[in-house]
Design a protein around this motif. Structure first.
Motif, mmCIF file in Angstrom:
data_model
loop_
_atom_site.group_PDB
_atom_site.id
_atom_site.type_symbol
_atom_site.label_atom_id
_atom_site.label_comp_id
_atom_site.label_asym_id
_atom_site.label_seq_id
_atom_site.Cartn_x
_atom_site.Cartn_y
_atom_site.Cartn_z
ATOM 1 N N UNK A 93 -0.097 -7.751 0.682
ATOM 2 C CA UNK A 93 -0.371 -9.177 0.543
ATOM 3 C C UNK A 93 -0.409 -9.766 1.944
ATOM 4 N N UNK A 94 -1.565 -10.249 2.368
ATOM 5 C CA UNK A 94 -1.742 -10.818 3.708
ATOM 6 C C UNK A 94 -1.793 -12.338 3.601
ATOM 7 N N UNK A 95 -0.856 -13.015 4.255
ATOM 8 C CA UNK A 95 -0.788 -14.475 4.223
ATOM 9 C C UNK A 95 -1.283 -15.006 5.555
ATOM 10 N N UNK A 96 -2.457 -15.605 5.555
ATOM 11 C CA UNK A 96 -3.007 -16.174 6.782
ATOM 12 C C UNK A 96 -2.388 -17.538 7.035
ATOM 13 N N UNK A 121 -4.843 -8.135 -0.366
ATOM 14 C CA UNK A 121 -4.996 -9.406 -1.066
ATOM 15 C C UNK A 121 -4.647 -10.513 -0.080
ATOM 16 N N UNK A 122 -5.611 -11.366 0.229
ATOM 17 C CA UNK A 122 -5.395 -12.402 1.248
ATOM 18 C C UNK A 122 -5.264 -13.769 0.607
ATOM 19 N N UNK A 123 -4.255 -14.523 1.038
ATOM 20 C CA UNK A 123 -4.064 -15.900 0.618
ATOM 21 C C UNK A 123 -3.832 -16.754 1.859
ATOM 22 N N UNK A 124 -4.165 -18.027 1.759
ATOM 23 C CA UNK A 124 -4.017 -18.929 2.900
ATOM 24 C C UNK A 124 -2.696 -19.669 2.842
ATOM 25 N N UNK A 148 1.370 -5.035 -4.552
ATOM 26 C CA UNK A 148 1.548 -4.859 -3.103
ATOM 27 C C UNK A 148 2.911 -4.246 -2.811
ATOM 28 N N UNK A 149 2.938 -3.418 -1.760
ATOM 29 C CA UNK A 149 4.194 -2.821 -1.301
ATOM 30 C C UNK A 149 4.626 -3.400 0.039
ATOM 31 N N UNK A 150 3.794 -4.265 0.621
ATOM 32 C CA UNK A 150 4.129 -4.883 1.898
ATOM 33 C C UNK A 150 3.505 -6.270 1.969
ATOM 34 N N UNK A 151 4.122 -7.114 2.788
ATOM 35 C CA UNK A 151 3.607 -8.456 3.059
ATOM 36 C C UNK A 151 3.407 -8.581 4.561
ATOM 37 N N UNK A 152 2.218 -9.001 4.966
ATOM 38 C CA UNK A 152 1.985 -9.396 6.359
ATOM 39 C C UNK A 152 1.776 -10.892 6.378
ATOM 40 N N UNK A 153 2.704 -11.601 6.983
ATOM 41 C CA UNK A 153 2.580 -13.046 7.140
ATOM 42 C C UNK A 153 2.154 -13.330 8.578
ATOM 43 N N UNK A 154 1.162 -14.192 8.746
ATOM 44 C CA UNK A 154 0.561 -14.407 10.060
ATOM 45 C C UNK A 154 1.418 -15.239 10.991
ATOM 46 N N UNK A 155 2.621 -15.639 10.551
ATOM 47 C CA UNK A 155 3.626 -16.110 11.507
ATOM 48 C C UNK A 155 5.013 -15.841 10.943
ATOM 49 N N UNK A 160 9.695 -15.248 6.902
ATOM 50 C CA UNK A 160 11.056 -15.540 6.451
ATOM 51 C C UNK A 160 11.040 -16.124 5.044
ATOM 52 N N UNK A 161 10.070 -16.976 4.765
ATOM 53 C CA UNK A 161 9.926 -17.492 3.414
ATOM 54 C C UNK A 161 9.596 -16.392 2.424
ATOM 55 N N UNK A 162 8.769 -15.442 2.853
ATOM 56 C CA UNK A 162 8.415 -14.316 1.991
ATOM 57 C C UNK A 162 9.644 -13.488 1.649
ATOM 58 N N UNK A 163 10.483 -13.221 2.633
ATOM 59 C CA UNK A 163 11.709 -12.448 2.394
ATOM 60 C C UNK A 163 12.606 -13.172 1.403
ATOM 61 N N UNK A 164 12.742 -14.478 1.568
ATOM 62 C CA UNK A 164 13.582 -15.254 0.651
ATOM 63 C C UNK A 164 13.065 -15.170 -0.782
#
Length: 247
Positions: A93-96, A121-124, A148-155, A160-164
């Motif tokens: 899951x890629x968060x731009x 899977x990309x979300x804004x 998804x097995x991983x999250x890439x957050x673009x900042x 940190x929000x994703x981990x929470x």
């Protein structure tokens, strides 16, 4: 000798002060990456036909009149993509960040170059912690770790929000889902788990932009437009791990 105006705030009042400062005849507006863009006409007014230093963000339509100082956002995205790929992740899951920011687009583009488009899977998002939280929570409701097995957050704030959100859903980071961010803010190495991220040289970006600004102010001749792309580094910490079989 020209004059200059500067701000470190992203509030509407501070931004208005910048544009008013420029309109009043100031030769250079020095805006930090947190400042959002005004209408294109505002950029033209601030430029005044002379190169101006803009730290870390491409000015739309003004590359020929801009001294750009930026981290290599695309290379940073590639580092994260390669890292997650090497760990065996194939669904991310890629968060731009906001899609009107070139740095955000570059980070995701670099990630896709290294990881590939399949399985992404990309979300804004909005470059704030609650954005990462809500987007991951919504993704979990729509299939979660099966998608998804991983999250890439673009900042890092979104990471940190994703981990929470993952922890609130009873998932373990990185045992169940790996998370990676971008920026390497101070708290990234102090949270639990410590955040894997891309370190961008914020001090060097500011120092280089400041040197360009002073050169512009104190010299009789205006320096030519130029681009200064500074290298970034991958900081592998505890929030990413190899893919594990489902429990």
């Amino acid at each position: 000798m020209g004059s200059s105006c500067a701000t470190r705030s992203s509030t509407p009042t501070a931004r208005t002060a910048i544009w008013n400062c420029c309109a009043a005849g100031s030769s250079t507006a020095w805006c930090t990456p947190r400042d959002r863009r005004p209408p294109r006409a505002g950029w033209r007014r601030c430029s005044g036909g002379s190169p101006s230093p803009w730290p870390d963000e491409v000015v739309p339509g003004l590359l020929e009149q801009t001294i750009l100082v930026t981290a290599d956002h695309r290379a940073g995205g590639r580092l994260i993509g390669q890292h997650l790929r090497e760990l065996g992740h194939r669904r991310v899951l890629a968060i731009s960040g906001p899609t009107d920011l070139v740095s955000s687009l570059e980070r995701i583009a670099g990630f896709r170059e290294a990881f590939g488009d399949a399985g992404v899977t990309e979300v804004e998002g909005a470059f704030v912690e609650r954005s990462g939280y809500h987007l991951v929570a919504a993704a979990l409701e729509d299939g979660g770790p099966r998608r998804f097995t991983a999250v890439f957050a673009a900042n890092d704030l979104m990471a940190l929000g994703a981990i929470a959100a993952l922890e609130d859903a009873g998932l373990r980071v990185p045992d169940d889902v790996s998370v990676a961010g971008f920026d390497d803010i101070m708290i990234a190495s102090r949270v639990h788990p410590r955040l894997t991220t891309v370190h961008q040289p914020a001090y060097d970006v500011g120092r280089t932009a400041g040197a360009q600004l002073l050169s512009y102010v104190h010299r009789d001749e205006v320096p030519p437009a130029s681009r200064h792309i500074l290298p970034v580094r991958l900081k592998v910490r505890a929030s990413t791990a190899p893919v594990r079989p489902p429990r």
